[in-house]
Design a protein around this motif. Structure first.
Motif, PDB file in Angstrom:
ATOM      1  N   ALA A   1      48.249  41.561  48.510  1.00  0.00           N
ATOM      2  CA  ALA A   1      48.270  42.807  49.092  1.00  0.00           C
ATOM      3  C   ALA A   1      48.767  43.892  48.127  1.00  0.00           C
ATOM      4  O   ALA A   1      48.345  45.060  48.235  1.00  0.00           O
ATOM      5  CB  ALA A   1      49.288  42.660  50.299  1.00  0.00           C
ATOM      6  N   LEU A   2      49.834  43.554  47.464  1.00  0.00           N
ATOM      7  CA  LEU A   2      50.334  44.774  46.443  1.00  0.00           C
ATOM      8  C   LEU A   2      49.138  44.947  45.357  1.00  0.00           C
ATOM      9  O   LEU A   2      48.847  46.276  45.202  1.00  0.00           O
ATOM     10  CB  LEU A   2      51.498  44.076  45.496  1.00  0.00           C
ATOM     11  CG  LEU A   2      52.010  44.933  44.704  1.00  0.00           C
ATOM     12  CD1 LEU A   2      52.564  46.290  45.183  1.00  0.00           C
ATOM     13  CD2 LEU A   2      53.214  44.197  43.910  1.00  0.00           C
ATOM     14  N   LEU A   3      48.437  44.081  44.995  1.00  0.00           N
ATOM     15  CA  LEU A   3      47.424  44.308  43.899  1.00  0.00           C
ATOM     16  C   LEU A   3      46.204  45.068  44.642  1.00  0.00           C
ATOM     17  O   LEU A   3      45.711  45.959  43.835  1.00  0.00           O
ATOM     18  CB  LEU A   3      46.850  42.895  43.191  1.00  0.00           C
ATOM     19  CG  LEU A   3      48.151  42.036  42.376  1.00  0.00           C
ATOM     20  CD1 LEU A   3      47.064  40.880  41.951  1.00  0.00           C
ATOM     21  CD2 LEU A   3      48.362  42.923  41.185  1.00  0.00           C
ATOM     22  N   ALA A   4      45.970  44.601  45.770  1.00  0.00           N
ATOM     23  CA  ALA A   4      44.596  45.499  46.410  1.00  0.00           C
ATOM     24  C   ALA A   4      45.120  46.908  46.684  1.00  0.00           C
ATOM     25  O   ALA A   4      44.514  47.739  46.500  1.00  0.00           O
ATOM     26  CB  ALA A   4      44.451  44.837  47.757  1.00  0.00           C
ATOM     27  N   ARG A   5      46.427  47.123  47.098  1.00  0.00           N
ATOM     28  CA  ARG A   5      47.000  48.442  47.100  1.00  0.00           C
ATOM     29  C   ARG A   5      46.974  49.069  45.879  1.00  0.00           C
ATOM     30  O   ARG A   5      46.493  50.533  46.195  1.00  0.00           O
ATOM     31  CB  ARG A   5      48.479  48.064  47.644  1.00  0.00           C
ATOM     32  CG  ARG A   5      49.067  49.803  48.308  1.00  0.00           C
ATOM     33  CD  ARG A   5      50.367  49.488  48.691  1.00  0.00           C
ATOM     34  NE  ARG A   5      50.955  50.725  48.887  1.00  0.00           N
ATOM     35  CZ  ARG A   5      52.318  50.730  49.293  1.00  0.00           C
ATOM     36  NH1 ARG A   5      53.110  49.593  49.540  1.00  0.00           N
ATOM     37  NH2 ARG A   5      53.026  51.947  49.562  1.00  0.00           N
ATOM     38  N   LYS A   6      47.372  48.575  44.821  1.00  0.00           N
ATOM     39  CA  LYS A   6      47.467  49.303  43.604  1.00  0.00           C
ATOM     40  C   LYS A   6      45.869  49.520  42.915  1.00  0.00           C
ATOM     41  O   LYS A   6      45.719  50.803  42.631  1.00  0.00           O
ATOM     42  CB  LYS A   6      48.337  48.363  42.603  1.00  0.00           C
ATOM     43  CG  LYS A   6      49.705  48.498  42.714  1.00  0.00           C
ATOM     44  CD  LYS A   6      50.258  49.808  42.752  1.00  0.00           C
ATOM     45  CE  LYS A   6      51.818  50.021  43.006  1.00  0.00           C
ATOM     46  NZ  LYS A   6      52.201  51.156  43.079  1.00  0.00           N
TER      47      LYS A   6
ATOM     48  N   LEU B   1      48.768  54.994  35.246  1.00  0.00           N
ATOM     49  CA  LEU B   1      48.788  54.057  36.148  1.00  0.00           C
ATOM     50  C   LEU B   1      48.819  52.684  35.845  1.00  0.00           C
ATOM     51  O   LEU B   1      49.492  51.660  36.770  1.00  0.00           O
ATOM     52  CB  LEU B   1      47.311  54.317  36.901  1.00  0.00           C
ATOM     53  CG  LEU B   1      47.077  55.751  37.515  1.00  0.00           C
ATOM     54  CD1 LEU B   1      45.571  56.010  38.073  1.00  0.00           C
ATOM     55  CD2 LEU B   1      47.881  56.041  38.695  1.00  0.00           C
ATOM     56  N   CYS B   2      48.235  52.116  34.817  1.00  0.00           N
ATOM     57  CA  CYS B   2      48.631  50.664  34.716  1.00  0.00           C
ATOM     58  C   CYS B   2      49.984  50.447  34.560  1.00  0.00           C
ATOM     59  O   CYS B   2      50.342  49.263  34.407  1.00  0.00           O
ATOM     60  CB  CYS B   2      47.651  50.425  33.452  1.00  0.00           C
ATOM     61  SG  CYS B   2      45.945  50.307  33.629  1.00  0.00           S
ATOM     62  N   CYS B   3      50.701  51.265  33.510  1.00  0.00           N
ATOM     63  CA  CYS B   3      51.940  51.060  33.360  1.00  0.00           C
ATOM     64  C   CYS B   3      52.842  51.099  34.426  1.00  0.00           C
ATOM     65  O   CYS B   3      53.688  50.341  34.598  1.00  0.00           O
ATOM     66  CB  CYS B   3      52.351  52.132  32.180  1.00  0.00           C
ATOM     67  SG  CYS B   3      51.944  52.186  30.562  1.00  0.00           S
TER      68      CYS B   3
ATOM     69  N   LEU C   1      54.918  45.719  39.805  1.00  0.00           N
ATOM     70  CA  LEU C   1      54.768  44.113  39.631  1.00  0.00           C
ATOM     71  C   LEU C   1      55.971  43.487  39.074  1.00  0.00           C
ATOM     72  O   LEU C   1      56.553  42.635  39.548  1.00  0.00           O
ATOM     73  CB  LEU C   1      53.647  43.753  38.894  1.00  0.00           C
ATOM     74  CG  LEU C   1      52.141  44.236  39.406  1.00  0.00           C
ATOM     75  CD1 LEU C   1      51.030  43.633  38.418  1.00  0.00           C
ATOM     76  CD2 LEU C   1      51.763  43.397  40.847  1.00  0.00           C
ATOM     77  N   LEU C   2      56.735  43.948  38.034  1.00  0.00           N
ATOM     78  CA  LEU C   2      57.916  43.513  37.621  1.00  0.00           C
ATOM     79  C   LEU C   2      59.098  43.542  38.719  1.00  0.00           C
ATOM     80  O   LEU C   2      59.683  42.662  38.814  1.00  0.00           O
ATOM     81  CB  LEU C   2      58.093  44.209  36.273  1.00  0.00           C
ATOM     82  CG  LEU C   2      59.467  43.641  35.580  1.00  0.00           C
ATOM     83  CD1 LEU C   2      59.365  42.068  35.290  1.00  0.00           C
ATOM     84  CD2 LEU C   2      59.961  44.508  34.435  1.00  0.00           C
ATOM     85  N   THR C   3      59.101  44.712  39.271  1.00  0.00           N
ATOM     86  CA  THR C   3      60.085  44.990  40.281  1.00  0.00           C
ATOM     87  C   THR C   3      59.890  43.906  41.421  1.00  0.00           C
ATOM     88  O   THR C   3      60.667  43.344  42.104  1.00  0.00           O
ATOM     89  CB  THR C   3      60.115  46.413  40.963  1.00  0.00           C
ATOM     90  OG1 THR C   3      59.988  47.275  39.894  1.00  0.00           O
ATOM     91  CG2 THR C   3      61.181  46.597  41.829  1.00  0.00           C
ATOM     92  N   TRP C   4      58.760  43.743  41.900  1.00  0.00           N
ATOM     93  CA  TRP C   4      58.244  42.750  43.037  1.00  0.00           C
ATOM     94  C   TRP C   4      58.332  41.467  42.575  1.00  0.00           C
ATOM     95  O   TRP C   4      59.269  40.835  43.199  1.00  0.00           O
ATOM     96  CB  TRP C   4      56.680  42.742  43.427  1.00  0.00           C
ATOM     97  CG  TRP C   4      56.174  41.903  44.269  1.00  0.00           C
ATOM     98  CD1 TRP C   4      56.226  41.962  45.608  1.00  0.00           C
ATOM     99  CD2 TRP C   4      55.740  40.592  43.959  1.00  0.00           C
ATOM    100  NE1 TRP C   4      55.877  40.931  46.189  1.00  0.00           N
ATOM    101  CE2 TRP C   4      55.474  40.216  45.250  1.00  0.00           C
ATOM    102  CE3 TRP C   4      55.672  39.996  42.978  1.00  0.00           C
ATOM    103  CZ2 TRP C   4      54.745  38.708  45.533  1.00  0.00           C
ATOM    104  CZ3 TRP C   4      54.781  38.553  43.202  1.00  0.00           C
ATOM    105  CH2 TRP C   4      54.478  38.145  44.285  1.00  0.00           C
ATOM    106  N   ARG C   5      58.336  40.968  41.282  1.00  0.00           N
ATOM    107  CA  ARG C   5      58.473  39.467  41.111  1.00  0.00           C
ATOM    108  C   ARG C   5      59.862  39.299  40.987  1.00  0.00           C
ATOM    109  O   ARG C   5      60.621  38.263  41.565  1.00  0.00           O
ATOM    110  CB  ARG C   5      58.011  39.659  39.367  1.00  0.00           C
ATOM    111  CG  ARG C   5      58.097  38.101  38.927  1.00  0.00           C
ATOM    112  CD  ARG C   5      57.669  37.122  39.900  1.00  0.00           C
ATOM    113  NE  ARG C   5      57.837  35.667  39.278  1.00  0.00           N
ATOM    114  CZ  ARG C   5      57.605  34.480  39.696  1.00  0.00           C
ATOM    115  NH1 ARG C   5      57.022  34.566  41.167  1.00  0.00           N
ATOM    116  NH2 ARG C   5      57.823  33.408  39.070  1.00  0.00           N
TER     117      ARG C   5
END
Length: 312
Positions: A5-10, A293-295, A301-305
């Motif tokens: 869901a996070l990847l789709a949103r990003k 945007l990629c950064c 993603l790091l925060t989520w992990r």
């Protein structure tokens, strides 16, 4: 939130912002009050007085005589397929020029970011550890001074010191480790000031948390307590601040590369604007936006992990 869901949103966010920036860059160029074909003719044929006939040749060569909505649709389609056209100056594909200059910028940005973080985290931690002391005052004032000085002034000082006075680097080409590390040091100084202050505030806030104070009262060593339990809590505001750091990095790339005459994306963008190389200029703007945007996506993603593992 799950990873999918996070990847789709990003991905949706990146696509939306990319199309928005592509649209803004297109209309910003084509809605100028001046005749864009005449301006390109003046930039391309500097030794010839631009006239209407020359402008018509430029319009036919680059498709500027087509309906504006057709040009806009082609530009959006090219954006989605990473086809930005051909540079008006070099005659090469814009993607080729972006890749050529981008590898130089990525090298300086990567090492500049690593060096900036390596400067900021110890400085911020020491300031928080000895908050209120003379050392804290000196380091905080230095960090505040560095963060308020414009990047181009820092770059000019570094050029004067390392190039003019010491002769350790040159301002030609992209080769030479000495020149690269002067660039890296300049970028690191530009971003470390604000980041160290964020680290200082985060560490002080964690040290004042009730669970930290309770553990200290029970006799747990402060250093062990912070590294085992306080570090993750202090990392959250630092990670949340990283998008701001990346924004400053893009500004630093444009300014510092121009001052050092370093052939990266920033240098290429300034020269594309001077030469009115519209395809390259638009492609470089999109490349810098995509880099940001990629950064920020990697930061999220790091925060989520980290905090997903903490919650589990």
């Amino acid at each position: 939130m799950t990873l999918a869901a996070l990847l789709a949103r990003k991905a949706l966010l990146i696509l939306t912002i990319t199309l928005l920036v592509a649209s803004c860059s297109f209309w910003a160029v084509h809605l100028l009050p001046e005749n864009i074909a005449m301006q390109i003719a003046a930039a391309r044929f500097s030794g010839t007085e631009p006239n209407q006939q020359l402008a018509e040749v430029v319009s036919q060569s680059y498709g500027l005589d087509r309906p504006i909505l057709v040009q806009y649709a082609d530009w959006l389609a090219g954006t989605l397929t990473l086809d930005f056209g051909v540079s008006l100056v070099t005659g090469r594909d814009v993607v080729h020029d972006i890749a050529h200059h981008g590898q130089n910028s990525l090298r300086t940005v990567f090492w500049g970011f690593i060096a900036g973080v390596a400067l900021a985290i110890p400085t911020g931690y020491v300031c928080a550890r000895f908050a209120g002391s003379h050392l804290d005052t000196v380091l905080t004032v230095f960090s505040a001074a560095i963060s308020t000085i414009p990047s181009f002034l820092v770059a000019i000082v570094m050029v004067q010191l390392f190039v003019v006075e010491l002769g350790l680097a040159t301002l030609s080409g992209t080769s030479g480790w000495a020149r690269l590390w002067v660039l890296v040091l300049t970028i690191a100084l530009s971003i470390s000031g604000l980041l160290s202050r964020v680290v200082r505030t985060a560490v002080i806030d964690v040290r004042l948390q009730p669970f930290m104070l309770h553990a200290l009262i029970r006799g747990v060593p402060e250093r062990e307590l912070f590294w085992r339990h306080g570090l993750k809590n202090a990392l959250r505001p630092v990670l949340n601040y990283l998008p701001v750091v990346f924004m400053f990095l893009i500004y630093d790339v444009i300014v510092i590369e121009t001052v050092f005459n370093y052939h990266g994306l920033g240098w290429a963008l300034i020269n594309a604007v001077k030469a009115l190389d519209v395809p390259l200029m638009q492609g470089l703007v999109l490349a810098l936006v995509l880099f940001y945007l990629c950064c920020t996506t990697l930061s999220d993603l790091l925060t989520w992990r980290i905090y997903r593992r903490k919650a589990s």
